[in-house]
Design a protein around this motif. Structure first.
Motif, PDB file in Angstrom:
ATOM      1  N   GLY A  60       6.317   9.683  11.950  1.00 58.69           N
ATOM      2  CA  GLY A  60       5.799   8.681  10.993  1.00 58.69           C
ATOM      3  C   GLY A  60       6.265   7.289  11.401  1.00 58.69           C
ATOM      4  O   GLY A  60       5.485   6.329  11.421  1.00 58.69           O
ATOM      5  N   ASP A  61       7.538   7.189  11.765  1.00 56.45           N
ATOM      6  CA  ASP A  61       8.079   5.892  12.197  1.00 56.45           C
ATOM      7  C   ASP A  61       7.332   5.387  13.431  1.00 56.45           C
ATOM      8  O   ASP A  61       7.035   4.201  13.561  1.00 56.45           O
ATOM      9  CB  ASP A  61       9.574   6.019  12.542  1.00 56.45           C
ATOM     10  CG  ASP A  61      10.444   6.032  11.295  1.00 56.45           C
ATOM     11  OD1 ASP A  61       9.887   5.871  10.196  1.00 56.45           O
ATOM     12  OD2 ASP A  61      11.670   6.202  11.429  1.00 56.45           O
ATOM     13  N   ARG A  62       7.043   6.321  14.331  1.00 60.93           N
ATOM     14  CA  ARG A  62       6.361   5.897  15.563  1.00 60.93           C
ATOM     15  C   ARG A  62       4.963   5.371  15.264  1.00 60.93           C
ATOM     16  O   ARG A  62       4.506   4.381  15.838  1.00 60.93           O
ATOM     17  CB  ARG A  62       6.285   7.076  16.544  1.00 60.93           C
ATOM     18  CG  ARG A  62       6.626   6.584  17.940  1.00 60.93           C
ATOM     19  CD  ARG A  62       6.619   7.665  18.950  1.00 60.93           C
ATOM     20  NE  ARG A  62       5.521   7.466  19.860  1.00 60.93           N
ATOM     21  CZ  ARG A  62       4.782   8.429  20.360  1.00 60.93           C
ATOM     22  NH1 ARG A  62       5.008   9.678  20.024  1.00 60.93           N
ATOM     23  NH2 ARG A  62       3.821   8.143  21.198  1.00 60.93           N
ATOM     24  N   ALA A 100       2.309  -9.023   8.708  1.00 61.34           N
ATOM     25  CA  ALA A 100       3.647  -8.603   8.254  1.00 61.34           C
ATOM     26  C   ALA A 100       3.612  -7.146   7.819  1.00 61.34           C
ATOM     27  O   ALA A 100       2.557  -6.616   7.460  1.00 61.34           O
ATOM     28  CB  ALA A 100       4.090  -9.469   7.084  1.00 61.34           C
ATOM     29  N   ARG A 101       4.782  -6.519   7.862  1.00 59.46           N
ATOM     30  CA  ARG A 101       4.912  -5.200   7.218  1.00 59.46           C
ATOM     31  C   ARG A 101       5.248  -5.507   5.769  1.00 59.46           C
ATOM     32  O   ARG A 101       6.307  -6.062   5.466  1.00 59.46           O
ATOM     33  CB  ARG A 101       6.028  -4.386   7.876  1.00 59.46           C
ATOM     34  CG  ARG A 101       6.110  -2.985   7.298  1.00 59.46           C
ATOM     35  CD  ARG A 101       7.129  -2.139   8.001  1.00 59.46           C
ATOM     36  NE  ARG A 101       7.249  -0.828   7.390  1.00 59.46           N
ATOM     37  CZ  ARG A 101       8.268  -0.012   7.584  1.00 59.46           C
ATOM     38  NH1 ARG A 101       9.235  -0.361   8.415  1.00 59.46           N
ATOM     39  NH2 ARG A 101       8.303   1.160   6.973  1.00 59.46           N
ATOM     40  N   TYR A 102       4.313  -5.151   4.899  1.00 58.27           N
ATOM     41  CA  TYR A 102       4.454  -5.540   3.498  1.00 58.27           C
ATOM     42  C   TYR A 102       5.435  -4.624   2.777  1.00 58.27           C
ATOM     43  O   TYR A 102       6.057  -4.997   1.805  1.00 58.27           O
ATOM     44  CB  TYR A 102       3.059  -5.465   2.857  1.00 58.27           C
ATOM     45  CG  TYR A 102       2.955  -6.077   1.501  1.00 58.27           C
ATOM     46  CD1 TYR A 102       3.096  -7.446   1.326  1.00 58.27           C
ATOM     47  CD2 TYR A 102       2.702  -5.286   0.387  1.00 58.27           C
ATOM     48  CE1 TYR A 102       2.991  -8.019   0.080  1.00 58.27           C
ATOM     49  CE2 TYR A 102       2.595  -5.853  -0.862  1.00 58.27           C
ATOM     50  CZ  TYR A 102       2.738  -7.217  -1.010  1.00 58.27           C
ATOM     51  OH  TYR A 102       2.643  -7.778  -2.253  1.00 58.27           O
ATOM     52  N   ALA A 144     -10.742   0.945  -1.917  1.00 56.42           N
ATOM     53  CA  ALA A 144     -11.001   1.524  -0.596  1.00 56.42           C
ATOM     54  C   ALA A 144     -10.470   2.960  -0.542  1.00 56.42           C
ATOM     55  O   ALA A 144     -11.094   3.855   0.052  1.00 56.42           O
ATOM     56  CB  ALA A 144     -10.372   0.666   0.489  1.00 56.42           C
ATOM     57  N   LYS A 145      -9.320   3.189  -1.165  1.00 58.16           N
ATOM     58  CA  LYS A 145      -8.751   4.562  -1.205  1.00 58.16           C
ATOM     59  C   LYS A 145      -9.643   5.449  -2.083  1.00 58.16           C
ATOM     60  O   LYS A 145     -10.003   6.566  -1.704  1.00 58.16           O
ATOM     61  CB  LYS A 145      -7.339   4.527  -1.802  1.00 58.16           C
ATOM     62  CG  LYS A 145      -6.311   3.808  -0.930  1.00 58.16           C
ATOM     63  CD  LYS A 145      -5.691   4.723   0.103  1.00 58.16           C
ATOM     64  CE  LYS A 145      -4.632   3.987   0.905  1.00 58.16           C
ATOM     65  NZ  LYS A 145      -4.113   4.754   2.014  1.00 58.16           N
ATOM     66  N   GLN A 146     -10.019   4.906  -3.255  1.00 59.02           N
ATOM     67  CA  GLN A 146     -10.833   5.658  -4.209  1.00 59.02           C
ATOM     68  C   GLN A 146     -12.172   6.077  -3.591  1.00 59.02           C
ATOM     69  O   GLN A 146     -12.654   7.165  -3.835  1.00 59.02           O
ATOM     70  CB  GLN A 146     -11.138   4.781  -5.436  1.00 59.02           C
ATOM     71  CG  GLN A 146      -9.940   4.517  -6.327  1.00 59.02           C
ATOM     72  CD  GLN A 146      -9.557   5.752  -7.100  1.00 59.02           C
ATOM     73  OE1 GLN A 146     -10.363   6.289  -7.852  1.00 59.02           O
ATOM     74  NE2 GLN A 146      -8.352   6.239  -6.889  1.00 59.02           N
TER      75      GLN A 146
HETATM   76  N1  LIG Z   1       8.258   7.732   8.456  1.00 54.85           N
HETATM   77  C1  LIG Z   1       8.287   6.789   7.515  1.00 54.85           C
HETATM   78  N2  LIG Z   1       7.663   7.040   6.334  1.00 54.85           N
HETATM   79  C2  LIG Z   1       7.677   6.071   5.396  1.00 54.85           C
HETATM   80  C3  LIG Z   1       8.322   4.840   5.594  1.00 54.85           C
HETATM   81  N3  LIG Z   1       8.136   4.084   4.477  1.00 54.85           N
HETATM   82  C4  LIG Z   1       7.428   4.821   3.617  1.00 54.85           C
HETATM   83  N4  LIG Z   1       7.124   6.036   4.159  1.00 54.85           N
HETATM   84  C5  LIG Z   1       6.388   7.143   3.563  1.00 54.85           C
HETATM   85  O1  LIG Z   1       5.057   6.783   3.326  1.00 54.85           O
HETATM   86  C6  LIG Z   1       4.515   7.715   2.397  1.00 54.85           C
HETATM   87  C7  LIG Z   1       3.533   7.003   1.513  1.00 54.85           C
HETATM   88  O2  LIG Z   1       2.851   7.975   0.848  1.00 54.85           O
HETATM   89  P1  LIG Z   1       1.881   7.712  -0.374  1.00 54.85           P
HETATM   90  O3  LIG Z   1       2.139   6.367  -0.979  1.00 54.85           O
HETATM   91  O4  LIG Z   1       1.940   8.897  -1.269  1.00 54.85           O
HETATM   92  O5  LIG Z   1       0.458   7.571   0.221  1.00 54.85           O
HETATM   93  P2  LIG Z   1      -0.307   8.339   1.383  1.00 54.85           P
HETATM   94  O6  LIG Z   1       0.226   9.674   1.688  1.00 54.85           O
HETATM   95  O7  LIG Z   1      -0.350   7.373   2.534  1.00 54.85           O
HETATM   96  O8  LIG Z   1      -1.720   8.538   0.775  1.00 54.85           O
HETATM   97  P3  LIG Z   1      -2.811   7.456   0.493  1.00 54.85           P
HETATM   98  O9  LIG Z   1      -2.171   6.100   0.555  1.00 54.85           O
HETATM   99  O10 LIG Z   1      -3.297   7.773  -0.868  1.00 54.85           O
HETATM  100  O11 LIG Z   1      -3.853   7.625   1.541  1.00 54.85           O
HETATM  101  C8  LIG Z   1       5.689   8.304   1.646  1.00 54.85           C
HETATM  102  O12 LIG Z   1       5.796   9.659   1.965  1.00 54.85           O
HETATM  103  C9  LIG Z   1       6.900   7.553   2.204  1.00 54.85           C
HETATM  104  O13 LIG Z   1       8.024   8.382   2.345  1.00 54.85           O
HETATM  105  C10 LIG Z   1       8.998   4.625   6.840  1.00 54.85           C
HETATM  106  O14 LIG Z   1       9.591   3.587   7.100  1.00 54.85           O
HETATM  107  N5  LIG Z   1       8.933   5.634   7.757  1.00 54.85           N
END
Ligand SMILES: Nc1nc2c(ncn2[C@@H]2O[C@H](COP(=O)(O)OP(=O)(O)OP(=O)(O)O)[C@@H](O)[C@H]2O)c(=O)[nH]1
Length: 341
Positions: A233-235, A255-257, A330-332
């Protein structure tokens, strides 16, 4: 309350309780939420710790409709955090040392000049009298020695000045670097939320006719984390940050919001901002991201984007909220799309 810059909280319990009793009604009157930031600010105000802080606090929150968490945060940063940054403490110590060294060098130099002047005066008095040549030779010899001493002192002084100015330059570079780092997200190496807040405030005051905002969120990111792990996920965040980072220009600020959300401020017409949003969406959807261990390609990554144009007179908050509504829609509506709100 000690010196002008540092606010401390070392009161005994009765005094501290008394301050709190004074601070709370002021906060209630102004409908200030009881967060740690706000307590610290209003406590410092009734403590009369820093008149300038009190002035700014009362000016920022004059009545019950004026509360703005960003103003609180800014004051907290200014009066509490900045003073305690290790960098700034080091800088203050270094400057104090430099000033002390220079003062010492200046005083030695002054003493040298003073001694030299006294010797010159002595010599003139001697020459005004009838003296024998031996005495004159001795006097000239003495003056020569003292001239050399003074030259040496001047050289030491000049080299101390040079060292001090080098150190000040170095310090300025370090402070500028730490200021820069405070606005950069360490994971993606693009500006962070703090950088964004400053950039949007600047964009809206400088030119609010043609500012557009994109809020961009990676779709199903939680699932990606759950399937491939947090490091993957980080990558992905780094890769998306890299794609956006390349777009940074005079007109485009990225920016990363926060979390998996990015923001793009575009100083251009809505049409151009829309084209940019579509370009970003397609570029990210076309990425082939591989797992490092197996070299397998992970599924497609898509983003949803909310886009809006600034309406003169509105607050940055309203502007951002509208972009967020676009993102929500957009998500909806199925994700992987740009919606103008
Ligand atoms: N790996 C990683 N994950 C992050 C970071 N910041 C936030 N997240 C994850 O991003 C995810 C966001 O998930 P949700 O807000 O539920 O949304 P989503 O799964 O992207 O689904 P939708 O936005 O509805 O498409 C969460 O699981 C957080 O843990 C980060 O710095 N690194």
């Amino acid at each position: 309350m000690g010196n002008d810059d540092i606010i401390d909280f070392r009161e005994d319990l009765p005094t501290a309780s008394n301050y709190l009793r004074m601070a709370v009604p002021l906060m209630v009157q102004r409908r200030i939420p009881p967060t740690p930031y706000n307590y610290a600010l209003w406590y410092a105000h009734v403590q009369n710790a820093h008149p300038e802080l009190s002035r700014k606090l009362l000016a920022a929150f004059p009545d019950e409709d004026s509360y703005d968490p960003r103003k609180s945060e800014a004051l907290f940063l200014e009066y509490f955090v900045k003073h305690y940054l290790p960098q700034s403490t080091q800088a203050q110590e270094l400057i104090a040392t430099l000033v002390a060294q220079l003062a010492q060098a200046v005083s030695r130099n002054l003493q040298g000049v003073h001694n030299y002047g006294a010797s010159l005066r002595g010599a003139i008095e001697v020459f005004e009298q009838d003296v024998d040549p031996h005495q004159i030779r001795a006097m000239v010899g003495k003056l020569l020695t003292e001239t050399r001493d003074l030259e040496e002192l001047n050289q030491v002084f000049a080299s101390k000045l040079k060292a001090a100015s080098d150190q000040v330059e170095q310090l300025k570079r370090e402070l500028a670097e730490s200021e820069r780092r405070a606005r950069i997200d360490p994971l993606t190496k693009i500006p962070n939320r703090r950088g964004f807040d400053e950039a949007i405030a600047q964009a809206l005051t400088a030119d609010n006719e043609t500012t557009c905002l994109l809020l961009l969120d990676i779709d199903y990111f939680k699932k990606l984390n759950d399937t491939y792990g947090h490091p993957m996920g980080d990558r992905v965040l780094q890769i998306v940050g890299g794609v956006l980072g390349k777009l940074q220009s005079d007109r485009i600020f990225i920016a990363r919001y926060g979390g998996e959300e990015f923001a793009v401020i575009v100083n251009d017409e809505l049409e151009a901002a829309h084209a940019l949003a579509e370009q970003i969406r397609c570029q990210i959807a076309a990425l082939q991201i591989k797992r490092k261990s197996t070299h397998d390609t992970i599924g497609t990554i898509t983003v949803s984007i909310g886009l809006t144009r600034f309406r003169p007179g509105e607050s940055a908050e309203t502007f951002i909220e509208r972009a967020d509504t676009g993102l929500y829609l957009a998500k909806q509506e199925g994700r992987n799309r740009v919606i103008i709100a």
